[in-house]
Design an enzyme around this catalytic site. Structure first.
Site, PDB file in Angstrom:
ATOM      1  N   ARG A  93       0.829  -1.216   0.000  1.00  0.00           N
ATOM      2  CA  ARG A  93       0.000   0.000   0.000  1.00  0.00           C
ATOM      3  C   ARG A  93       0.859   1.260   0.000  1.00  0.00           C
ATOM      4  O   ARG A  93       0.473   2.282  -0.577  1.00  0.00           O
ATOM      5  CB  ARG A  93      -0.899   0.002   1.238  1.00  0.00           C
ATOM      6  CG  ARG A  93      -1.890  -1.166   1.265  1.00  0.00           C
ATOM      7  CD  ARG A  93      -2.683  -1.180   2.553  1.00  0.00           C
ATOM      8  NE  ARG A  93      -3.602  -2.302   2.629  1.00  0.00           N
ATOM      9  CZ  ARG A  93      -3.335  -3.470   3.216  1.00  0.00           C
ATOM     10  NH1 ARG A  93      -2.155  -3.676   3.792  1.00  0.00           N
ATOM     11  NH2 ARG A  93      -4.229  -4.432   3.241  1.00  0.00           N
ATOM     12  N   ASP A 153      -8.860  -4.858   9.039  1.00  0.00           N
ATOM     13  CA  ASP A 153      -7.885  -5.876   9.466  1.00  0.00           C
ATOM     14  C   ASP A 153      -8.307  -6.476  10.813  1.00  0.00           C
ATOM     15  O   ASP A 153      -8.172  -7.676  11.048  1.00  0.00           O
ATOM     16  CB  ASP A 153      -6.490  -5.250   9.601  1.00  0.00           C
ATOM     17  CG  ASP A 153      -6.156  -4.373   8.423  1.00  0.00           C
ATOM     18  OD1 ASP A 153      -5.687  -4.895   7.414  1.00  0.00           O
ATOM     19  OD2 ASP A 153      -6.410  -3.156   8.498  1.00  0.00           O
ATOM     20  N   ARG A 156     -11.016  -8.926  10.305  1.00  0.00           N
ATOM     21  CA  ARG A 156     -10.454 -10.204   9.831  1.00  0.00           C
ATOM     22  C   ARG A 156      -9.873 -10.984  11.005  1.00  0.00           C
ATOM     23  O   ARG A 156     -10.036 -12.210  11.107  1.00  0.00           O
ATOM     24  CB  ARG A 156      -9.361  -9.931   8.781  1.00  0.00           C
ATOM     25  CG  ARG A 156      -9.895  -9.415   7.467  1.00  0.00           C
ATOM     26  CD  ARG A 156      -8.796  -8.945   6.519  1.00  0.00           C
ATOM     27  NE  ARG A 156      -9.382  -8.530   5.244  1.00  0.00           N
ATOM     28  CZ  ARG A 156      -8.851  -7.641   4.424  1.00  0.00           C
ATOM     29  NH1 ARG A 156      -7.710  -7.049   4.711  1.00  0.00           N
ATOM     30  NH2 ARG A 156      -9.453  -7.323   3.291  1.00  0.00           N
ATOM     31  N   HIS A 180      -2.315   0.645   8.752  1.00  0.00           N
ATOM     32  CA  HIS A 180      -3.003  -0.220   7.792  1.00  0.00           C
ATOM     33  C   HIS A 180      -2.014  -0.445   6.644  1.00  0.00           C
ATOM     34  O   HIS A 180      -2.014   0.264   5.643  1.00  0.00           O
ATOM     35  CB  HIS A 180      -4.281   0.446   7.284  1.00  0.00           C
ATOM     36  CG  HIS A 180      -4.945  -0.328   6.183  1.00  0.00           C
ATOM     37  ND1 HIS A 180      -5.427  -1.609   6.355  1.00  0.00           N
ATOM     38  CD2 HIS A 180      -5.201  -0.017   4.886  1.00  0.00           C
ATOM     39  CE1 HIS A 180      -5.950  -2.039   5.222  1.00  0.00           C
ATOM     40  NE2 HIS A 180      -5.819  -1.095   4.302  1.00  0.00           N
TER      41      HIS A 180
END
Ligand code: 6V0
Length: 308
Positions: A93, A153, A156, A180
């Protein structure tokens, strides 16, 4: 629609012509958030297409959806920003910053003057750094500019821990923290189930903690490898955060917010309500987590410094 039935709140989704923005707008309508949802995009036809499609989903719900302008977005109660480049398979990212920095700056300029009470919710990546950039460029107070951070996240993680322990994900209190991105880490020492440390749960004995961490970190890469991009999970996260901002819920989420103790925007739990960040929390970390935290904070600060 008759003007008397236009919902009282307005949420703009900038970048709504794309996958994440459309998923967020659809989630807002499907959740029944009573808001006028504006789809704004530099590609007018994409905004028009998504708005028309999502408006078909709104006839059973109080929300409505239409295409909007950058000026209207600036006058919205909540401004969700999903515009910009996304990761290619295998790409971290952090690589997106060069491409997305200018896009975010130009979006903030195009929205001026921004409504003083507006809240900006950044989703575009790298979201920790772009939240810092958006706050500076928007001129809004730091408490009113947040990012989706490690909310997805952490979801998850909670799903994975639920599978192991047999406890509902909503009763697993555990966070991915820091960034992140590739420097995120699991806050194992602060994780709790039923008021007890998670790691004391009988079914957590002998579990490969690094393996879980790796699985959570890899999930976005796996989805991008398989279908090109991820959008349903982040869509529901963005809609949930917008709902918390509008409804003043003061729920705690791991979002990008400015953490005084570390002097930077980072992914860290905060209570979210009508004012944006309503309360900050000093999450305890053990020695191993403190090292990972330092790496994440250093990476975010170095990236932010390049664009100040
Ligand atoms: P996409 O489907 O390519 O959509 C991006 C949209 O942005 C397109 O419709 C573009 O036309 C639009 N856009 C580009 N420049 C501008 C501009 N100046 N003004 C307005 N609109 C513009 O990408 P996708 O929706 O998949 O991803 C969008 C962003 O979300 C990327 O940066 C992703 O990395 C990020 N994600 C963030 C997640 C998170 O957890 N924070 C999760 C998934 C994706």
């Amino acid at each position: 629609m008759a003007s008397s039935t236009i919902p009282p709140n307005r949420i703009a989704v900038i970048g709504g012509g794309g996958n994440v923005g459309a998923a967020a707008a659809f989630a807002l309508i499907a959740k029944g958030v009573p808001a006028e949802v504006l789809i704004v995009d530099v590609v007018d036809k994409a905004a028009q297409g998504q708005a028309l499609d999502i408006s078909d989903a709104s006839f059973l719900e109080p929300g409505i959806c239409r295409k909007g302008s950058f000026q209207e977005a600036g006058q919205s109660d909540v401004i969700i920003v999903t515009a910009g480049a996304r990761q290619q398979p295998g790409e971290p990212r952090s690589n997106l910053i060069e491409r997305n920095y200018k896009i975010i700056k130009s979006i903030m300029d195009s929205m001026q003057p921004i409504k003083p009470s507006a809240k900006i919710l950044m989703v575009s990546n790298p979201v920790d750094v772009l939240t810092h950039i958006a706050q500076k460029a928007s001129g809004l107070p730091v408490s009113q500019v947040i990012g989706s951070g490690t909310f997805l996240d952490s979801g998850r993680l909670r799903n994975a821990l639920s599978e192991i322990t047999g406890v509902s994900p909503s009763s697993v209190h555990a966070y991915m923290l820091g960034e992140h991105g590739d420097n995120q880490f699991t806050g194992w020492s602060s994780a709790r189930i039923g008021g007890r440390p998670l790691l004391e749960h009988p079914k957590m004995q002998g579990v490969d903690l690094d393996g879980i961490n790796e699985k959570i970190m890899r999930k976005a890469y796996d989805i991008i490898d398989a279908k090109g991009s991820t959008y349903f999970g982040i869509g529901i996260c963005a809609a949930t955060l917008a709902q918390a901002l509008l409804n003043n819920t003061s729920q705690v989420f791991p979002v990008v917010n400015f953490v005084e103790k570390y002097d930077c925007y980072m992914s860290w739990p905060a209570a979210i309500g009508a004012g944006g960040v309503e309360q900050a929390f000093d999450v305890p970390v053990n020695a191993a987590e403190a090292k990972k935290l330092e790496t994440a904070v250093t990476a975010i600060k170095e990236a932010c410094a390049k664009y100040d």
